[in-house]
Design a protein around this motif. Structure first.
Motif, short mmCIF file in Angstrom:
data_model
loop_
_atom_site.label_atom_id
_atom_site.label_comp_id
_atom_site.label_asym_id
_atom_site.label_seq_id
_atom_site.Cartn_x
_atom_site.Cartn_y
_atom_site.Cartn_z
N PHE A 53 -0.13 5.35 -0.99
CA PHE A 53 0.94 4.92 -1.90
C PHE A 53 1.81 3.93 -1.13
O PHE A 53 2.94 4.22 -0.75
CB PHE A 53 1.76 6.13 -2.36
N ASP A 74 -2.24 0.73 -3.44
CA ASP A 74 -1.16 0.97 -4.40
C ASP A 74 -1.55 0.41 -5.75
O ASP A 74 -2.10 -0.69 -5.84
CB ASP A 74 0.16 0.35 -3.94
N THR A 79 2.49 -4.79 -4.15
CA THR A 79 2.05 -4.45 -2.80
C THR A 79 1.06 -5.49 -2.27
O THR A 79 1.22 -6.03 -1.18
CB THR A 79 1.40 -3.06 -2.77
N ASP A 318 -5.65 2.27 -8.30
CA ASP A 318 -5.24 3.67 -8.32
C ASP A 318 -5.99 4.42 -7.22
O ASP A 318 -7.22 4.42 -7.17
CB ASP A 318 -5.57 4.23 -9.71
N PRO A 338 4.56 9.50 -1.66
CA PRO A 338 4.17 9.59 -3.07
C PRO A 338 5.37 9.43 -4.00
O PRO A 338 6.52 9.49 -3.56
CB PRO A 338 3.61 11.00 -3.17
N PRO A 339 5.13 9.23 -5.28
CA PRO A 339 6.24 9.25 -6.24
C PRO A 339 6.96 10.59 -6.20
O PRO A 339 6.32 11.64 -6.11
CB PRO A 339 5.54 9.03 -7.58
N TYR A 346 8.58 3.57 -10.83
CA TYR A 346 8.20 2.32 -10.18
C TYR A 346 7.49 1.35 -11.12
O TYR A 346 7.79 0.16 -11.14
CB TYR A 346 7.29 2.61 -8.97
N GLU A 371 -0.47 5.80 -13.42
CA GLU A 371 0.57 6.03 -12.41
C GLU A 371 0.84 7.53 -12.27
O GLU A 371 0.92 8.26 -13.25
CB GLU A 371 1.84 5.31 -12.81
N ALA A 390 -4.90 14.08 -5.03
CA ALA A 390 -4.58 13.12 -3.96
C ALA A 390 -4.62 13.79 -2.60
O ALA A 390 -5.22 13.25 -1.65
CB ALA A 390 -3.21 12.50 -4.22
#
Length: 489
Positions: A53, A74, A79, A318, A338-339, A346, A371, A390
């Motif tokens: 990420f 990303d 990015t 992704d 990570p988020p 984002y 996302e 992940a």
């Protein structure tokens, strides 16, 4: 339990970063010196580092500087784009780039659209207009001494360029479904399409600057660099820029400081051409950034092909969908940012920049449906399922007895609960946790119940197979720390 937490001692964020980091616009940028010290502590020269990420790609830049090989992934095209621009610095003649920028600026300055909307016949170029409750209070011109000359309100009577909007559908994106905009903000925007975040004249002038760059005969590297500069000016010319207080003594500066689409009763409508000029020639502008890249990192090369891990690879895709089977047990360190649940959307927020980026370069892409985030379309269960996948993938990509450094923060204990539940199902063994209080507002900013509002927590894990049976015990330990330190009132 003593409610204390380890702090980075040798890795405190510096007040001044290399210009290459200050020039890029990205929510929640990480302190480069923290990243540098983590890379030094948990990897060796020639090590392979994974960042699934990558965000503003600090891990890649610091890794290259320290002689590592980095795979940066990303879903956000910013990015890859930022990295492509910086890696092309070695091919750019700065003097030619300056002249190219000046030529674009001159073309726009001579246009009737600009003269009509942003030039006062008596006092010259208007810096901004001050809007209050849907009406313009005044315009502001900066004199030779930096003082304010107030000029009469002028609305311009412009209409949105519907031809451009029809041609580029991304600007018709319905933002009313975004979690990052409230109903009251949407009403103040005056519409629910993405283009409504700009005033009519600013949107049309941005189109003119953008088109002048895109249609020019400037060489590809310089053109891409100027688009980079252009992107840095797009958010500063929206309706979302709040007026600074009189105490700040900054009458020509505004702030979009919160990670949300904010419709404001009082806002500053900034001159797009002035903002573009600053984005190119300012202290933290494109020219200084490219020089900074050469000085801080030197020449470097990246590619976008995962089959070439003998160099540095940046992927605009992704992470969960990335075909990485051949790279299992290949990496020495994973840096994972990570988020954080639903804190910063984002993908939604980045459309301020990405709408223009993908219009110019369609091969950059973003699929908001993929996302990993909590919003109106993705539940907490969806988020946790994706994070579990992940962590499993990261574990497989790492060699045995290697580390994952995870950064996280949230003012919502449910987000921490999600993280812990995902880690329970992972193969990682919790080792330690550190806290770093950032010194700059452009770095990750979230509130907690302690004094760690502008900050990040750094969690250290190991994937040692002999520790796998102790995973639950170690995560229980982490859970207690979270409850005691982060969740305390």
């Amino acid at each position: 339990m003593n409610k204390q937490i380890n702090h980075f001692k040798k890795s405190k964020s510096k007040k001044v970063r290399p210009t290459m980091y200050r020039a890029m616009k990205y929510w929640g940028k990480k302190p480069n010196d923290i990243w540098k010290n983590l890379i030094a502590e948990y990897s060796q020269e020639e090590s392979f580092i994974l960042d699934p990420f990558a965000g503003s790609n600090v891990s890649l830049f610091e890794g290259i500087r320290m002689g590592r090989h980095v795979l940066s992934v990303d879903i956000n095209p910013l990015t890859s784009f930022i990295t492509d621009v910086y890696s092309s610095a070695k091919y750019i003649n700065i003097n030619e780039l300056k002249q190219d920028a000046l030529d674009i600026i001159e073309i726009v300055k001579q246009s009737s659209l600009y003269k009509k909307n942003w030039v006062d016949k008596k006092n010259g170029e208007i810096n901004n207009f001050i809007w209050i409750d849907g009406k313009i209070l005044e315009g502001r011109v900066k004199d030779n001494h930096g003082n304010v000359i107030k000029v009469k309100p002028y609305y311009g009577n412009e209409q949105y360029n519907l031809g451009f909007i029809r041609e580029h559908d991304v600007f018709r994106k319905d933002i009313s479904d975004f979690i990052s905009i409230s109903n009251s903000s949407l009403k103040k925007m005056g519409g629910k399409q993405l283009y409504n975040i700009w005033t009519e004249r600013n949107f049309n002038l941005l189109i003119q600057i953008f088109t002048a760059i895109r249609n020019s005969d400037i060489n590809d590297n310089n053109k891409r660099a100027l688009i980079f500069g252009f992107l840095q000016s797009t958010h500063l010319t929206t309706k979302m820029n709040a007026l600074r207080s009189d105490k700040s003594k900054r009458p020509f500066s505004s702030s979009w400081g919160r990670p949300a689409y904010l419709g404001l009763s009082k806002f500053m409508e900034q001159n797009p051409l002035i903002q573009f000029r600053r984005a190119i020639f300012g202290n933290a502008g494109l020219i200084s950034a490219l020089i900074s890249v050469e000085q801080y990192i030197g020449n470097f090369t990246i590619c976008h092909n995962i089959e070439k891990m003998n160099t540095n690879v940046v992927l605009n895709e992704d992470f969960l969908s990335m075909d990485s089977g051949k790279l299992n047990n290949a990496f020495d360190l994973a840096l994972v940012d990570p988020p954080y649940g639903s804190i910063i959307q984002y993908g939604e927020l980045s459309l301020v920049w990405n709408s223009w980026l993908i219009t110019c370069y369609p091969y950059y892409k973003i699929d908001l449906n993929k996302e990993i985030i909590i919003n109106k379309k993705h539940s907490r269960l969806d988020y946790e399922s994706s994070m579990i996948t992940a962590f499993d993938k990261i574990s497989k990509l790492l060699k045995n007895k290697r580390n994952m450094v995870l950064t996280f923060n949230s003012n919502n204990m449910d987000d921490w609960g999600s993280l812990v539940r995902c880690l329970y199902k992972s193969n990682f063994f919790f080792i330690d946790i550190f806290h770093n209080k950032n010194k700059r507002s452009s770095e990750a900013t979230v509130g907690t119940k302690t004094d760690t509002g502008t900050s990040d927590f750094y969690l250290i894990f190991s994937n040692e197979k002999e520790h796998s049976k102790d995973n639950i015990y170690s995560i229980e330990k982490l859970n207690k720390i979270i409850g005691d330190v982060i969740g305390s009132k």
